[in-house]
Every structure is written in C-alpha cells, then in structure tokens.
Enzyme design. Structure first.
Site, mmCIF file in Angstrom:
data_model
loop_
_atom_site.group_PDB
_atom_site.id
_atom_site.type_symbol
_atom_site.label_atom_id
_atom_site.label_comp_id
_atom_site.label_asym_id
_atom_site.label_seq_id
_atom_site.Cartn_x
_atom_site.Cartn_y
_atom_site.Cartn_z
ATOM 1 C CG ASP A 101 -2.061 0.923 1.655
ATOM 2 O OD1 ASP A 101 -1.022 2.080 0.723
ATOM 3 O OD2 ASP A 101 -3.162 0.763 1.766
ATOM 4 C CB CYS A 121 -8.684 7.443 -17.109
ATOM 5 S SG CYS A 121 -8.618 5.515 -16.059
HETATM 6 C C1 LIG Z 1 -5.267 3.325 -12.771
HETATM 7 S S1 LIG Z 1 -4.729 1.871 -11.987
HETATM 8 C C2 LIG Z 1 -2.542 1.790 -12.548
HETATM 9 C C3 LIG Z 1 -2.741 1.243 -14.365
HETATM 10 C C4 LIG Z 1 -0.898 1.486 -13.694
HETATM 11 N N1 LIG Z 1 -0.529 3.147 -14.336
HETATM 12 C C5 LIG Z 1 -1.255 1.001 -16.121
HETATM 13 O O1 LIG Z 1 -0.493 2.493 -16.534
HETATM 14 O O2 LIG Z 1 -0.415 0.019 -16.820
HETATM 15 C C6 LIG Z 1 -4.451 2.461 -10.395
HETATM 16 C C7 LIG Z 1 -3.684 1.165 -9.729
HETATM 17 O O3 LIG Z 1 -3.452 1.651 -8.411
HETATM 18 C C8 LIG Z 1 -3.856 0.194 -7.482
HETATM 19 N N2 LIG Z 1 -3.668 0.593 -6.279
HETATM 20 C C9 LIG Z 1 -4.616 1.225 -5.619
HETATM 21 N N3 LIG Z 1 -4.619 1.679 -3.922
HETATM 22 C C10 LIG Z 1 -3.488 1.699 -3.947
HETATM 23 C C11 LIG Z 1 -2.649 1.652 -2.858
HETATM 24 N N4 LIG Z 1 -3.034 2.260 -1.752
HETATM 25 N N5 LIG Z 1 -1.392 1.499 -3.051
HETATM 26 C C12 LIG Z 1 -0.781 1.409 -4.191
HETATM 27 N N6 LIG Z 1 -1.418 0.848 -5.282
HETATM 28 C C13 LIG Z 1 -2.748 1.398 -4.941
HETATM 29 C C14 LIG Z 1 -4.612 -0.403 -8.130
HETATM 30 O O4 LIG Z 1 -4.022 -1.744 -7.850
HETATM 31 C C15 LIG Z 1 -4.099 0.019 -9.169
HETATM 32 O O5 LIG Z 1 -3.752 -1.054 -10.474
#
Ligand SMILES: C[S@@+](CC[C@H](N)C(=O)[O-])C[C@H]1O[C@@H](n2cnc3c(N)ncnc32)[C@H](O)[C@@H]1O
Lengths: 300, 136
Positions: free
Chosen positions: A161, A229
């Site tokens: 996280d 997005c």
């Molecule tokens: C918009 S997506 C990322 C897409 C990626 N950057 C790509 O271009 O392929 C957001 C990501 O944030 C992750 N996420 C959500 N909460 C999070 C947290 N507290 N810490 C780290 N990652 C987190 C989700 O699992 C998800 O994969």
C-alpha cells in the site's frame, strides 16, 4: 447509453458540444514502440511490409494509431517490440522524459498492469533503478508478465500500500492513481452502467492521501506526475489543490506540441481551487480522438 | 554458473551483463536486475532469465532479448514452423544440433526457447506467451 446524471454533471465543464457524442464512438487502436527491443523506424518498415497502415503521432514519435484491429496478431506484438496502449496513457512518462533519462531511482507508485512502467523502463534505457509498486497482488501478475515481455532489466516489483511505503528519496515519482475511470468509457461502456457520484468521493479521499505520500517520497528538486483517467474535478484539481495546501509543491506547465491540451479548472460546484491548478492539463476525448485524461506535473 | 552456462551453451558473453546483478529467487528462479536492491519484500528483482533445478533452462524472455548475442545452438525455423512454434506446438525437426536447449529464431528474430532431442523440438514458450500470429 450515457446516464443523464453524467450529462448533467459535465455539460458545463466539458464546454464543447462534441463531448458526449465522442464518448459513444469507438476508440482507435494505438500502440507504442518498445525501444528496449525495437525502434519506430523498424516498426514502420515492418508494418509497411505487412501492408498494415499505421499513423505515427507528431507529438510522440514512438506512438502509433491504426485502424486495423489486428495489430495484436503481429510478430512484433508477440516479440514485445510493440506495446498496445492508449495514447493518453503515454503522456505522464512523456512529460518527464528528460528527467527519466537522467534518473537513477524512479518510483511507479501504482504500476499494474504496467503500461507506464514498461514505457518508463525504456525511457531509462534499462538503466538505474525503477521500483514498480501496486497494492493488488492479482494485478501484479499482469505487471510481471508485461515487464518480462518488454525485457525490463532495471525494474523491481513490490506489492505494498503506497500509504505505508518505506521512505526513500526518488528522483521521479509517477502516481497514476486509482480513479473512477470515466475517461475510458469509450473502451468499456459497461462503466456507464455502474457510474455514480459516490464512487468519485471515495476515490478522491484516497487520492489525497496518495498524492501527499508520493510527494514525500520525492527528493528535493525531484519531479512527479499525478494522473487519472477521469473527468471529475474532485479526483483531479481538488487533489492537486489538497497537495498545495499541505506541502510546498510547485505545479509546472505542461506542453505537448501537436496535441490539444486544456487547462485545469479552478472552479467546480461552488468550490474554488488555487490558481496554480490551471497548469494541470485536462484531455477531452473529442479534441484528439482519445480517451479522457488528467495530468499534473509537480516539482519539489 | 547461470551466466557461464549461457556463454558455454550459446556463446552469449558473460561480460555483456556486467552492469547488472544476478539474483536467486524461490524455486530455482534466477533474475538479472539492477546492481542494488536495498529493500525488503521484493516480488521480482529484474528479468527472470532462467530456472535451474536439474538443469539450467533459459526463459524465452531472456532469449528474445539477448538471442542476437548468441553464436551457437540457434534453431532457424521456416515461416510456417515459426508460426506453429508461436502457437505453442512441438515440431519434428531435421536438425544437426547438440541435444539440449536451443534458441528458436526466424528470419533474424529470436522467438524463444525450445528443447531439442532426437529430431523433436519441444516447445518451451510459456502458455501465456503463446498466440496466433497472422503477420510475420
Ligand atoms: C489506474 S491503475 C494503474 C495503471 C497503470 N499505471 C498502467 O498504466 O498500467 C491504479 C492502480 O492503483 C492500484 N492501487 C490502488 N490503491 C493503491 C494503494 N493504496 N497503493 C498502491 N497501489 C494502489 C490499483 O491496484 C491499480 O492497479
């Protein structure tokens, strides 16, 4: 079908009649040359040899659009010489390309499935160290697959996280935050059916924590991008405004010659955001025939 | 021992990797990654290049990336065979090669790993990498 509440919410902000009509059209296929394994010159020659028409983007020579749905059925896709990716998703890494080329330690904070990570590794020329982190273990699998296929050698995957991430000072941080994804509705219209405002507020709360943490991981003089997005100002300008109220951050202007960008909004439903958020960019789908996107470039 | 094996079997020079560090993971997995990691709880440190249990088995991702540095044990396929290899099939091959792991190539492209013995090429592409290709 676009929900009425969505139309009502955005009719003023989107300030352009083409917005809703565009959301109901299909997104053209796009991909990026993986410069770890190939070059855009090679890709152009090979696709010409197949008789597949591709169009190189004037604002980013490694980005291509094709009307052929079969770019996934090419040898180049199998070999990882190209990476199928939405055009707008290429923008965060692109705006900090120079910084990435010189960086020795970079964090892709929410990395899975790795569209941006593979691009960043390539921009770093596979040198230095790139930490690719994501909270979701199931999405890490896809991240791993994509990075291996792309031939990334400089990338270390972690599964934490971000809010509890160990302190280290990064030259560049890419925060591509989890969001309500309104901007990818052209690709996935099911999102219209599950859309509601409540989701926006939940994301906004988490994003505010993530952006402050990401900023704290940046070294003095380092640069960060915050992107989503989605169109909701609560997840965009409001989040950047929150960072500005908590930390001494500077929002840089973003320019991308050949690609139409709109400035961030300083007003939304009786809320005022700091004037610096105008330096953030909004990408409206109808302007460049893409998905929707938001990017802020932050300097410490 | 892994990089020595690559040099010995394929002629891929060990010196080429001096900028990187070899790491051993679980289940005989070997990774090539950055010189320093300096953090705990790492899922993967760089590129998975081989699995070594009884013998060293190179990954297809490694061979795709560095196959161009190899000087031997390269198996060149025809276009129809390359297509079938990418789809995941084993192939009967008339080849005069040492038995063992080979780098599968097609027209200057390095496609991945296979095991060659007694005229049979066993496909070592991971299932997730196998696909239909129409253009090659
Ligand atoms: C918009 S997506 C990322 C897409 C990626 N950057 C790509 O271009 O392929 C957001 C990501 O944030 C992750 N996420 C959500 N909460 C999070 C947290 N507290 N810490 C780290 N990652 C987190 C989700 O699992 C998800 O994969």
């Amino acid at each position: 079908m676009i929900p009425d509440a969505f139309k009502k919410r955005y009719s003023e902000l989107a300030d352009d009649s083409g917005f809703f009509a565009c959301l109901e059209t299909i997104l053209p296929k796009s991909f990026r040359t993986n410069t770890i394994k190939s070059s855009s010159l090679e890709i152009r020659e090979r696709f010409a040899g197949y008789g597949i028409a591709i169009k190189q983007m004037p604002w980013y020579g490694d980005a291509f659009v094709s009307q052929t749905p079969e770019i996934g059925a090419t040898l180049e896709h199998f070999l990882g010489k190209i990476y199928i990716q939405e055009l707008v998703s290429m923008i965060p890494a692109l705006v900090v390309k120079k910084e990435l080329e010189n960086a020795s330690l970079v964090l892709d904070a929410c990395a899975a499935p790795g569209s941006k990570t593979t691009q960043i590794a390539a921009m770093m020329k596979n040198r230095g160290r790139l930490i690719a982190n994501d909270l979701s273990y199931s999405r890490i699998k896809a991240l791993q697959f994509n990075l291996q296929k792309a031939g990334a050698l400089n990338t270390i995957i972690t599964n934490q996280d971000l809010r509890f991430f160990p302190n280290q000072q990064y030259d560049v941080v890419i925060l591509d935050a989890p969001c309500s994804s309104e901007g990818i509705m052209r690709k996935n219209d099911k999102l219209f059916r599950t859309w509601n405002e409540k989701k926006i507020y939940g994301h906004s709360r988490l994003q505010k924590q993530l952006i402050v943490k990401a900023f704290d991981l940046l070294r003095e003089g380092g640069v960060m991008t915050y992107s989503t997005c989605t169109f909701a100002p609560e997840e965009n300008e409001e989040v950047v405004g929150h960072l500005l109220s908590e930390r001494n951050a500077k929002i840089e202007k973003i320019q991308l010659p050949g690609f139409k960008l709109s400035k961030g909004t300083t007003e939304w439903r009786k809320n005022q955001y700091p004037p610096e958020v105008e330096n953030c960019v909004r990408i409206w789908p109808q302007h460049n025939d893409t998905g929707g996107f938001f990017v802020a470039m932050v300097v410490k | 021992m892994i990089l020595e094996y690559f040099e010995d079997r394929f002629g891929i020079p060990k010196a080429h990797f001096s900028e990187y560090q070899l790491y051993q993971g679980h289940k005989g997995k070997y990774y090539l990654g950055p010189k320093t990691i300096d953090r705990p709880q790492v899922i993967s440190p760089g590129l998975l290049i081989a699995r070594a249990e009884k013998q060293v088995k190179p990954t297809s991702n490694f061979l795709q990336l560095f196959g161009h540095l190899a000087t031997k044990n390269i198996l060149e396929l025809s276009k129809p065979d390359a297509k079938r290899y990418i789809e995941g099939y084993d192939l009967r091959i008339e080849a005069n090669a040492d038995p063992g792991y080979v780098i599968v190539s097609y027209s200057g492209n390095f496609l991945g790993c296979a095991f060659l013995k007694d005229g049979l090429m066993t496909n070592n592409l991971p299932k997730a990498k196998r696909q239909q290709v129409k253009y090659l």
